[in-house]
Every structure is written in structure tokens, then in C-alpha cells.
Design a protein around this motif. Structure first.
Motif, mmCIF file in Angstrom:
data_model
loop_
_atom_site.group_PDB
_atom_site.id
_atom_site.type_symbol
_atom_site.label_atom_id
_atom_site.label_comp_id
_atom_site.label_asym_id
_atom_site.label_seq_id
_atom_site.Cartn_x
_atom_site.Cartn_y
_atom_site.Cartn_z
ATOM 1 N N PRO A 2 15.849 9.475 1.129
ATOM 2 C CA PRO A 2 17.012 9.480 1.998
ATOM 3 C C PRO A 2 17.929 10.627 1.656
ATOM 4 O O PRO A 2 17.948 11.110 0.543
ATOM 5 C CB PRO A 2 17.678 8.122 1.686
ATOM 6 N N GLU A 7 27.061 10.597 5.327
ATOM 7 C CA GLU A 7 27.251 10.530 6.775
ATOM 8 C C GLU A 7 27.449 11.946 7.324
ATOM 9 O O GLU A 7 28.095 12.789 6.722
ATOM 10 C CB GLU A 7 28.473 9.673 7.101
ATOM 11 N N SER A 89 25.463 6.083 7.774
ATOM 12 C CA SER A 89 24.472 5.678 6.784
ATOM 13 C C SER A 89 24.352 4.160 6.787
ATOM 14 O O SER A 89 25.235 3.449 7.279
ATOM 15 C CB SER A 89 24.876 6.165 5.387
ATOM 16 N N THR A 90 23.256 3.648 6.211
ATOM 17 C CA THR A 90 23.032 2.203 6.208
ATOM 18 C C THR A 90 24.161 1.460 5.501
ATOM 19 O O THR A 90 24.644 0.430 5.991
ATOM 20 C CB THR A 90 21.701 1.871 5.515
ATOM 21 N N TYR A 301 18.523 6.091 6.845
ATOM 22 C CA TYR A 301 18.731 7.344 6.108
ATOM 23 C C TYR A 301 17.688 8.374 6.523
ATOM 24 O O TYR A 301 17.996 9.555 6.706
ATOM 25 C CB TYR A 301 18.643 7.097 4.603
ATOM 26 N N GLU A 305 18.105 11.982 8.244
ATOM 27 C CA GLU A 305 17.503 13.162 7.638
ATOM 28 C C GLU A 305 16.622 13.910 8.640
ATOM 29 O O GLU A 305 16.624 15.146 8.684
ATOM 30 C CB GLU A 305 16.669 12.743 6.421
ATOM 31 N N ARG A 411 19.483 7.714 -4.343
ATOM 32 C CA ARG A 411 20.279 8.241 -3.237
ATOM 33 C C ARG A 411 21.073 7.145 -2.531
ATOM 34 O O ARG A 411 22.239 7.320 -2.205
ATOM 35 C CB ARG A 411 19.357 8.973 -2.259
ATOM 36 N N ILE A 412 20.416 6.002 -2.302
ATOM 37 C CA ILE A 412 21.128 4.898 -1.648
ATOM 38 C C ILE A 412 22.228 4.368 -2.567
ATOM 39 O O ILE A 412 23.340 4.056 -2.123
ATOM 40 C CB ILE A 412 20.146 3.781 -1.255
ATOM 41 N N ASP A 415 25.245 6.504 -2.561
ATOM 42 C CA ASP A 415 26.042 6.238 -1.364
ATOM 43 C C ASP A 415 26.786 4.916 -1.493
ATOM 44 O O ASP A 415 27.966 4.803 -1.166
ATOM 45 C CB ASP A 415 25.120 6.231 -0.142
#
Length: 529
Positions: A2, A7, A89-90, A301, A305, A411-412, A415
Motif C-alpha cells: 500500500p 490520502e 485511505s482505508t 490502498y 496506488e 504502511r497501514i 497510516d
């Protein structure tokens, strides 16, 4: 992986507005997020959890495996639809779902994701342990390790021969109790029941794997690892599908139409004498096969991307935006359904092998015998060559999952800590967090795996995989709630799906709720016993 930016700004999105393709070839050329997910999906869920379900349940739960692959697609599309519509983003999107929350500190869904993240990190420890186990089988480092390998070679070979002998006795009209070959092999099985210690080989290799991964992630060597392992995973998956087909030409292991029909009748398997619960294993597997909860969170994500939201442009009231958004949503739906076909085929192949080989031999892939037992699935077709082929494939499947999932989770997580107000969300700070988290997570996974091994007194990577499957299964209905919220509250009126799709979304959501409820009930009953 992701994207590291949480964002895309409206100004950045407006710079890359692009008309969507309308021909089939044009659409196929723009697929990506789902196929990336499919490429990383063939991992612990399929090689460990799915085959174990087949080993415990035989063909009885084929219907549940199929549903587990297909049912999540509708939620996946809704999460992607929201990403195209709003470019969020999620974690940002999930933080808007009504319910318990603390202003600026996230809500119940984001908080549960951190619980799931911890379970996934433990699962990655189990995967690293599985890789270490594969390496210990290939290159034992101690005399204890070599003795252990020799013993398990004899044990699995005897189990295979015993199944064949039983089949021969049945075809020739003899009972197992009167067949001399069956009696001889049963005696050998009893003799081999005392398994020697495996030594420290697996732990040494697991540590080496975690340290190498930390270095590779910190220095950013993604391309080499991903490209090489993805190619091997694709080859191994094709070999697995080919193995299932080749089994049809081996009388002792062939999968008959009666087996398939038995698995499609929506019935539960009979109770086993070992105390195992095939349904509980299958429901835990349900959470991580196909698009698991972690992949559902990662999918938006990937859509950002790939550029689907940027290509649609900032949301406005114009007909042009609606047409672009519909076009890119069509591409997304093709992406989802094509990837579903890929991973469902792969998942069913692993399930059939588990049911046809392990289910008939009575061997369950678990503990320190996990890799050795899984290797047995390929021996009826490939004979002595199966060991080398399987170990290479198992290493590629498991290590690619360990590497890619660790990087994606970093990465998640980078975020998520910004969403709950614990860190600066600027791009520079987020990228720095990604680097440090990528390097730290393999070590954390290693400590969780060794901690679990110390608490239980044995190496059980399969238990960590199944535990993560259970936690992810509980996350699925929560993500379904989010998908329904996006459908009714945030979806642009011009992108609202039709009544048939909406009905299927509700059925999908209710199905995931029922699966999680059954699993939760079963776990509570087990704890109270």
C-alpha cells in the motif's frame, strides 16, 4: 505494498485525470490491485490453513471453502467504490463509521484493527517459523535435527504406505484386521509414535530469516524479493493445480465425483476420534482464505496506488466526473472478479490435496511436523522428486507472504497511528515511520513466535496462523458494516449499485456475520469446558 501517503490531495488528483478504458482489452490492461492481492494471497492461508481443513474434514467442507472465497467480493467492491469516490485511505474511511469513538483518536473499527494487526504479526511469526522449518528440513544444522528428519521421513512414508495397503485390502475384499500388510504397517506406526526432539535448527533458521528480512526492508530491496518469489509462487501454484489433475490417474488417491458431491451438500463433517473440530478449523480458515480481512483493508490502498481515484478526478456534480468514476469502477470490478477466479482456483487445489492425501492418511499438518506432512501431498505424483520441489515452493510461498505482508502492515500501521492522533501525518514523517516499522516488525514477529513456543512448550506455527484467521474472521462482519455504511451514506447517488448487487451485498454481510457468530460460539463453549 500500500502507498505510504495516507490520502491524495484534491490538487494532486486533478493533475492525473484520465478517461477510463471501454474495451475488454483496454480494461484488462489496467487491472492491478486485485491481481497484486491474488499474487500475495497464496500463502499461509492456503498452504497451511486450507490443507489442514482438508486433512481434518476430508471433502465435507468444500462448500464452505468456496463460499469463503466468493462471499467477500461484494464487500471488497464497496470498499473500492468508496476509495474511487472520495480518495480516502482505508483507515480514514473506517474512522468515520458510527459507533464508540474518541474524537481524534479513532473509533471501534480502527481500534479493533490494531488487535487484528497484533494477531497478524503473530501469524507472520508463525510463517517465519514455517520457513525456518522448511530450511531445517533442507539443511539441518545439528545432529538432533538430522535424526529428527530421518524419523519423520519414515513416519510419513509409513502413513502413505498404510493408506495404499488399506485401499488394496478393500479392493481385494479383505478386512484391515486380517490383511498382513496392514498389520505390519500398523505395527511400524506404533513403533514410530515416539517422535524425537527436533533440536534448535528451526529456531536458528527462523532467526536468520527474520534478520535478513529486516535488512532487506530497511534498505528497500522490494523489487528483487517480490519478483523472484512471485515467479516461484506462480509456478508452485500451477504445479499444485497440476498435481490435483494428475491424482486422477492414481487409483489410490483419485478424487471421485462422489467426493466432490459430498463436499457440496452443505453438511458438516462427522465428529472425529481425535477431538479435533474440523468446523472450527474451517471457520478460522474462512477469515484468511481468498480476500481475508487484512487484504480487504489493504485493497483500497492498492486502488489509490494504482490511480483509480486520481484518474476519476475530484468528486463534483458534473456528468463528466460521474462517467469517469463509473468507468474506473467498472475496471475495478473486472479486477476483483478476475483475481477472485485466480485465488479460488488456487485455494481449491490446496484443499483438494489436503482432503485427498492428508485426509486419507490421517496426517494433520501441525507443530514441528508441519512442513514434512505437507510435503506428503505431492509424493503420489512426483515421487522422490517431491521433496525438493515442495521445499522450494513452500519457501517461496511462505517467505513471499512474510516479506510482502510485513511491508504492507508497516504502511497501514504508519497510516493508522496518524489517524488516531499518535503521530504526524505529513508525508515525510509517514515515510520515515514506514521504514522503521518495516525493520521492526520482523523482529517483533520473531519474539511473538518464540514467546508462543515457550508458553506452549512446542513449535506450532499452524496455531498462530489459525489464531490470526479467527481474529480476522471476527473483523469480516465489521468491514461488512463499513461497506453497508458507505453504500447508504457516502456513495455518490450516481454510483449507487442496483438492487440485485445491493441484495448480494446484504447476503454477503449476513453470511460473514453468521460465520463469525458460529466461530465465536464454538470458542466460548470450548473455553467453558
Amino acid at each position: 505494498m500500500p502507498p505510504s501517503t495516507p490520502e491524495m490531495s484534491v490538487a494532486e488528483r486533478s493533475l492525473t485525470i484520465e478517461r477510463p478504458p471501454h474495451t475488454i482489452l483496454g480494461i484488462l490492461s489496467r487491472l492491478g490491485p486485485g491481481l497484486i492481492i491474488a499474487g500475495s494471497i497464496v500463502g499461509s492461508g492456503e498452504l497451511i490453513a486450507t490443507t489442514r481443513t482438508g486433512a481434518e474434514a476430508g471433502f465435507w467442507l468444500l462448500w464452505l471453502i468456496i463460499i469463503g472465497c466468493v462471499i467477500k467480493v461484494f464487500v471488497q467492491v464497496e470498499l473500492g467504490r468508496d476509495a474511487i469516490t472520495r480518495g480516502k485511505s482505508t483507515m480514514d474511511a473506517l474512522s468515520e463509521i458510527p459507533g464508540p469513538h474518541i474524537p481524534g483518536r479513532g473509533n471501534w473499527l480502527v481500534w479493533y484493527w490494531f488487535v487484528m494487526w497484533l494477531a497478524m504479526t503473530a501469524q507472520l511469526g508463525g510463517i517465519a517459523g514455517s520457513v525456518g522449518q522448511a530450511m531445517a528440513v533442507t539443511w539441518p544444522l545439528t545432529e538432533e535435527g538430522r535424526t529428527f528428519n530421518t524419523h519423520l521421513d519414515r513416519l510419513t512414508e509409513n502413513a502413505k504406505n498404510l493408506t495404499i495397503a488399506r485401499n488394496v485390502a478393500k479392493r481385494e475384499g479383505r478386512t484391515e484386521e486380517s490383511d498382513p500388510r496392514v498389520i505390519e504397517l500398523e505395527a511400524i506406526k506404533k513403533e514410530l509414535s515416539q517422535v524425537p526432539t527436533s533440536g534448535y535448527d528451526e529456531k536458528i533458521w527462523t532467526t536468520i530469516i527474520a534478520l535478513i528480512t529486516t535488512v532487506l526492508l530497511i534498505v528497500g530491496r522490494y523489487g528483487f524479493v517480490q519478483n523472484s518469489t512471485t515467479a516461484l509462487v506462480a509456478i508452485f501454484t500451477l504445479v499444485t493445480v497440476g498435481t490435483v489433475i494428475a491424482l486422477q490417474f492414481t487409483p489410490d488417491w483419485a478424487i471421485g465425483w462422489n467426493d466432490v458431491w459430498q463436499g457440496l451438500q452443505f453438511r458438516l463433517p462427522p465428529t472425529t476420534n481425535t477431538g479435533a473440530s474440523p468446523l472450527a478449523t474451517a471457520l478460522k480458515t474462512f477469515g484468511i482464505i481468498g480476500v481475508g480481512a487484512s487484504e480487504l483493508v489493504a485493497y483500497p490502498y492498492w486502488c489509490l496506488e494504482k490511480g483509480y481515484a486520481r484518474f476519476a478526478g475530484p468528486r463534483d456534480a458534473s456528468k463528466e466526473w460521474a462517467d469517469r468514476a463509473k468507468g474506473w469502477l467498472r475496471v475495478l470490478q473486472w479486477d476483483v472478479w478476475c483475481s477472485m477466479a485466480v485465488y479460488t482456483t488456487a485455494t481449491l487445489a490446496f484443499y483438494f490435496l489436503g482432503a485427498a492425501i492428508l485426509g486419507r492418511t490421517g496426517l494433520v499438518p501441525a507443530d514441528s511436523e508441519l512442513i514434512r506432512t505437507l510435503n506428503l501431498m505431492y509424493e503420489p505424483v512426483f515421487g522422490p522428486a517431491a521433496k525438493s520441489m515442495f521445499l522450494i515452493g513452500a519457501f517461496a510461498v511462505l517467505y513471499s507472504t512474510f516479506f510482502v505482508a510485513t511491508a504492507g502492515n508497516a504502511r497501514i500501521c504508519a497510516d493508522a497511528v496518524g489517524v488516531i492522533g499518535l503521530a504526524d501525518r505529513s508525508e515525510a514523517k509517514t515515510r520515515r515511520r514506514v521504514i522503521w516499522l518495516s525493520g521492526g516488525f520482523p523482529i517483533l514477529s520473531l519474539f511473538l513466535y518464540f514467546g508462543f513456543t515457550w508458553l506452549t512448550g512446542k513449535s506450532s506455527p499452524d496455531q498462530l496462523v489459525l489464531f490470526s484467521g479467527m481474529v480476522q474472521a471476527f473483523m469480516l462482519p465489521m468491514l461488512a458494516v463499513a461497506a453497508l455504511y458507505f453504500r447508504y451514506r457516502t456513495c455518490d447517488s450516481r454510483l449507487i449499485p442496483g438492487p440485485i448487487w445491493t441484495a448480494l451485498l446484504w447476503i454477503s454481510s449476513l453470511g460473514m456475520l453468521v460465520a463469525a457468530a458460529f466461530l465465536g460460539y464454538g470458542e466460548i463453549v470450548k473455553l467453558l469446558k
